[in-house]
Scaffold this motif. Structure first.
Motif, short mmCIF file in Angstrom:
data_model
loop_
_atom_site.label_atom_id
_atom_site.label_comp_id
_atom_site.label_asym_id
_atom_site.label_seq_id
_atom_site.Cartn_x
_atom_site.Cartn_y
_atom_site.Cartn_z
N LYS A 73 26.77 32.63 23.65
CA LYS A 73 25.45 32.52 23.02
C LYS A 73 25.45 31.47 21.91
CE LYS A 73 24.80 36.89 21.97
NZ LYS A 73 24.09 38.09 21.46
N ALA A 74 26.54 31.43 21.13
CA ALA A 74 26.64 30.46 20.04
C ALA A 74 26.60 29.02 20.57
CB ALA A 74 27.92 30.69 19.24
N ASP A 75 27.12 28.82 21.79
CA ASP A 75 27.09 27.50 22.42
C ASP A 75 25.78 27.24 23.16
OD1 ASP A 75 29.57 26.88 21.47
OD2 ASP A 75 30.64 27.36 23.32
N ASN A 76 24.86 28.23 23.10
CA ASN A 76 23.52 28.13 23.71
C ASN A 76 23.60 27.83 25.21
OD1 ASN A 76 20.72 28.36 23.38
ND2 ASN A 76 20.47 26.13 23.35
N ILE A 77 24.50 28.56 25.89
CA ILE A 77 24.62 28.45 27.35
C ILE A 77 23.60 29.40 27.98
CG2 ILE A 77 26.15 28.61 29.34
CD1 ILE A 77 26.98 26.49 27.34
N ILE A 78 22.60 28.84 28.65
CA ILE A 78 21.54 29.64 29.26
C ILE A 78 22.02 30.19 30.59
CG2 ILE A 78 19.14 29.69 29.99
CD1 ILE A 78 19.57 29.05 27.02
N GLY A 79 21.69 31.45 30.87
CA GLY A 79 22.05 32.06 32.15
C GLY A 79 22.43 33.51 31.96
N SER A 80 23.02 34.09 32.99
CA SER A 80 23.48 35.48 32.91
C SER A 80 24.51 35.73 33.99
CB SER A 80 22.31 36.46 33.06
OG SER A 80 21.67 36.31 34.31
N SER A 81 25.28 36.79 33.81
CA SER A 81 26.29 37.16 34.82
C SER A 81 26.75 38.59 34.58
CB SER A 81 27.50 36.22 34.76
OG SER A 81 28.37 36.56 33.70
N THR A 82 27.34 39.16 35.60
CA THR A 82 28.08 40.41 35.44
C THR A 82 29.45 40.08 34.87
OG1 THR A 82 29.04 40.31 37.66
CG2 THR A 82 26.88 41.36 37.45
N ALA A 83 30.19 41.09 34.47
CA ALA A 83 31.54 40.84 33.92
C ALA A 83 32.43 42.05 34.13
CB ALA A 83 31.46 40.50 32.43
N CYS A 84 33.66 41.79 34.49
CA CYS A 84 34.66 42.85 34.64
C CYS A 84 35.99 42.30 34.13
CB CYS A 84 34.79 43.29 36.10
SG CYS A 84 35.92 44.68 36.36
N VAL A 85 36.57 42.96 33.12
CA VAL A 85 37.83 42.51 32.54
C VAL A 85 38.82 43.68 32.53
CG1 VAL A 85 38.98 41.69 30.43
CG2 VAL A 85 36.77 40.72 31.11
N GLY A 86 40.05 43.42 32.97
CA GLY A 86 41.08 44.44 33.03
C GLY A 86 42.30 44.06 32.22
N LEU A 87 43.06 45.06 31.81
CA LEU A 87 44.31 44.88 31.07
C LEU A 87 45.35 45.79 31.70
CD1 LEU A 87 46.32 44.53 28.68
CD2 LEU A 87 44.90 46.12 27.38
N PHE A 88 46.44 45.19 32.20
CA PHE A 88 47.54 45.98 32.75
C PHE A 88 48.65 46.06 31.72
CE2 PHE A 88 51.55 46.02 35.40
CZ PHE A 88 51.49 47.39 35.65
N ASP A 89 48.91 47.27 31.22
CA ASP A 89 49.96 47.53 30.24
C ASP A 89 51.19 48.03 30.98
OD1 ASP A 89 51.65 48.47 28.27
OD2 ASP A 89 50.08 49.45 27.10
N ASN A 90 52.18 47.15 31.16
CA ASN A 90 53.31 47.50 32.02
C ASN A 90 54.27 48.48 31.36
OD1 ASN A 90 54.38 45.63 30.15
ND2 ASN A 90 55.94 44.96 31.60
N ILE A 91 54.21 48.62 30.03
CA ILE A 91 55.09 49.57 29.36
C ILE A 91 54.57 51.00 29.53
CG2 ILE A 91 56.06 50.28 27.13
CD1 ILE A 91 57.19 47.67 28.15
N ARG A 92 53.29 51.19 29.30
CA ARG A 92 52.70 52.53 29.41
C ARG A 92 52.18 52.84 30.81
NH1 ARG A 92 51.28 51.07 24.10
NH2 ARG A 92 51.94 52.60 22.55
N HIS A 93 52.29 51.89 31.72
CA HIS A 93 51.83 52.09 33.10
C HIS A 93 50.33 52.42 33.13
CE1 HIS A 93 56.17 53.35 34.48
NE2 HIS A 93 56.17 52.34 33.64
N GLN A 94 49.56 51.68 32.35
CA GLN A 94 48.13 51.93 32.25
C GLN A 94 47.33 50.70 32.64
OE1 GLN A 94 46.29 54.74 31.14
NE2 GLN A 94 48.18 55.92 31.23
N LEU A 95 46.22 50.94 33.34
CA LEU A 95 45.23 49.90 33.60
C LEU A 95 43.99 50.26 32.79
CD1 LEU A 95 44.05 47.46 35.20
CD2 LEU A 95 43.30 49.13 36.92
N HIS A 96 43.63 49.40 31.85
CA HIS A 96 42.41 49.58 31.06
C HIS A 96 41.40 48.54 31.53
CE1 HIS A 96 44.98 51.91 28.30
NE2 HIS A 96 45.81 50.89 28.35
N PHE A 97 40.14 48.91 31.65
CA PHE A 97 39.17 47.91 32.06
C PHE A 97 37.78 48.27 31.55
CE2 PHE A 97 38.39 51.00 35.37
CZ PHE A 97 37.03 50.88 35.62
N SER A 98 36.94 47.24 31.47
CA SER A 98 35.52 47.40 31.18
C SER A 98 34.73 46.62 32.22
CB SER A 98 35.18 46.87 29.78
OG SER A 98 35.76 47.68 28.77
#
Length: 553
Positions: free
Chosen positions: A320-345
């Motif tokens: 938004k600060a760069d004033n990029i016009i448009g829209s999209s969906t988003a999915c981001v994940g984090l794989f924590d290999n020590i705790r054996h966890q997948l976190h995502f939004s």
């Protein structure tokens, strides 16, 4: 006789309120201390948050689980004193009214249980046609409905149902984990690693000048294959970040996809700009966090790992600060290999699935293959998890967006990162994690994805004849086949992308998109041509460059 699952929720509310009436509300300017007291004194699992001036206007919802999370987060990371933590305002942490999930009085217990189970929520506000919250329903309310007063209390009821269950002996101990879990628990002492690959294809009828609706519009050209044409975008980052104590760093893998909304083309806006910039900034934020290293923010507090929701939120603000016009969906994940966890939004209709082999004797909650005779079936690859998608209506997903005007951001379609579906999943060695845009899920059934993944495993020797026991023996000897996984994971994502492309061009067979369209009274047949991006993580026990026989470090 009416089954319990078919009872109307309005009847449950009526029975609940006739026994005991507690107004489940709290003011948005009340403190966390006051909210905890109100929750305990009233036996409330949740409270509607009301406006300070107009005490009938609902502005949000706070649950007992929210209060515990507030305390945990504040005690763990905040520089505030205990007194300051308890004096924080409820309105700062509540779920805003625009995000509250609700039920209707004429819906059944079965429907409300399904909603609560799918979303993992403990209480459900019931909203009347007049737009008034008639009360909050919990699992306890639904379970108690229909029980006679004599069944809930009295000497006979106590002797029959309770007296033999009161008190544990001094010799009580915890049971050992079941046999089918012991091998996995033993391996949890060691870190996991992942081999990751990405594949992408643009809409089959896309050119640099636009996108055809069908083959006739597109013309006699080869189908599009240039990834630069795609409105999808992605990133993958392996970085080292400080642990929660700040004493040392650990390796984590971040990855994400975004699906640009093509209708912006009608307004002279390139739909690729927003999604590509969003993923670029997600990657930048992670790299910057890694470069900063352990950064003190208090005497004993160190910078923690940045969460997927925070990454999406910060990247969105930069776009938004760069004033990029448009829209999209988003999915981001984090794989924590020590705790054996997948976190995502996940915000919108991209998503994640986790595929896992289940023991032939213990299927647990995962659905078993019923087509293959049991004597020929020693293991199954099953869908262990499917992420929740978010839609305003059919084919109208939640999305991050920017028109150049901040007032437009609060519309029906545009959301923010805090409204994403955020969760964590425990990951096991051998799991296959698939993140993809809707170009995959709209054209390939989840069960078909699992079948293709199983065929890929068998082709490269990760599973031989479906024998999980043989695989675990191989693991015990230190052979994770990680170099083979690293070499051929790209083959799996390429096959999935190509399958989505083939199905999207199908005219005679309905795709998952077409089936869902018909269920929503929309006539649509065949596949759904679209951009498609697939990221796969194959979870292994050793690095790809680790030499067999060396210890995992």
């Amino acid at each position: 006789r009416v089954r319990l699952s078919e009872v109307k929720i309005e009847d449950v509310l009526r029975a609940k309120h006739s026994l005991r009436w507690v107004d489940p509300v709290i003011c948005q300017h009340s403190t966390i201390r006051e909210a905890i007291k109100t929750s305990i004194d009233g036996g409330l699992s949740g409270m509607m948050v009301i406006d300070q001036v107009d005490n009938k206007r609902v502005v949000g919802l706070v649950t007992s689980r929210d209060l515990l999370r507030i305390l945990r987060g504040s005690f763990k990371e905040s520089q505030l004193t205990d007194e300051q933590i308890m004096n924080q305002k409820v309105g700062e942490f509540m779920t805003p009214v625009s995000q509250v999930i609700y039920g209707k009085p004429d819906e059944t217990i079965g429907m409300c249980r399904t909603i609560m189970a799918k979303l993992g929520i403990k209480c459900l506000p019931i909203l009347s046609k007049k737009g008034r919250v008639e009360g909050l329903i919990t699992a306890k309310d639904m379970n108690m409905y229909g029980m006679d007063a004599k069944d809930r209390g009295g000497k006979k009821s106590f002797l029959k149902d309770i007296s033999g269950r009161v008190g544990l002996s001094s010799n009580t101990s915890m049971a050992e984990p079941p046999p089918y879990l012991q091998a996995h628990l033993a391996m949890e002492q060691n870190p996991l690693f992942s081999n990751i690959a990405v594949s992408e294809l643009p809409h089959p009828f896309k050119t640099h000048d636009g996108c055809g609706m069908n083959r006739r519009d597109y013309g006699p050209h080869d189908l599009a294959t240039d990834p630069e044409l795609s409105e999808d975008s992605h990133f993958v980052q392996n970085v080292k970040l400080p642990d929660e104590k700040g004493n040392k760093t650990r390796e984590v893998t971040y990855f994400g996809v975004a699906d640009g909304v093509g209708s912006w083309r009608e307004y002279g806006v390139d739909p690729r700009d927003f999604s590509h910039k969003l993923m670029e900034e997600c990657s930048n934020i992670i790299v910057e966090a890694s470069d900063q290293g352990p950064n003190k923010i208090g005497e004993d507090k160190f910078r923690r790992m940045i969460t997927p929701a925070e990454i999406i939120g910060q990247a969105y603000e930069r776009v938004k600060a760069d004033n990029i016009i448009g829209s999209s969906t988003a999915c981001v994940g984090l794989f924590d290999n020590i705790r054996h966890q997948l976190h995502f939004s996940n915000l919108g209709d991209s998503g994640i699935i986790v595929l896992r082999h289940i023991d032939s004797d213990i299927a647990g909650a995962l659905k078993r293959n019923r087509t293959t005779p049991r004597e020929r079936r020693t293991s199954d690859l099953r869908v262990a998890f499917v992420s929740q998608q978010q839609l305003v209506s059919f084919n109208h997903p939640f999305q991050l967006g920017w028109t150049g005007d901040e007032s437009d951001v609060t519309g029906a379609s545009f959301k923010n990162a805090t409204e994403s579906c955020t969760t964590s999943i425990h990951i096991r060695r051998g799991d296959i994690i698939i993140m993809a845009t809707d170009g995959l899920f709209d054209n390939v059934e989840v069960d078909d994805i699992a079948s293709m993944a199983l065929a890929w495993e068998q082709r490269h020797g990760f599973i031989r004849g479906g024998d999980i026991t043989a695989r675990e023996k191989r693991w015990a000897m230190g052979n994770s086949l990680s170099p083979i996984s690293a070499e051929f994971t790209s083959e799996l994502v390429d096959e999935l992308c190509q399958k989505a492309r083939e199905n999207s061009l199908e005219k005679m067979k309905d795709s998952p998109f077409a089936i869902l369209a018909k269920e929503n009274d929309i006539m649509y047949s065949g596949g759904m041509p679209d951009d498609c991006t697939v990221i796969a993580l194959h979870v292994v026990g050793r690095r790809a460059d680790d030499i067999l026989g060396q210890d995992n470090q």
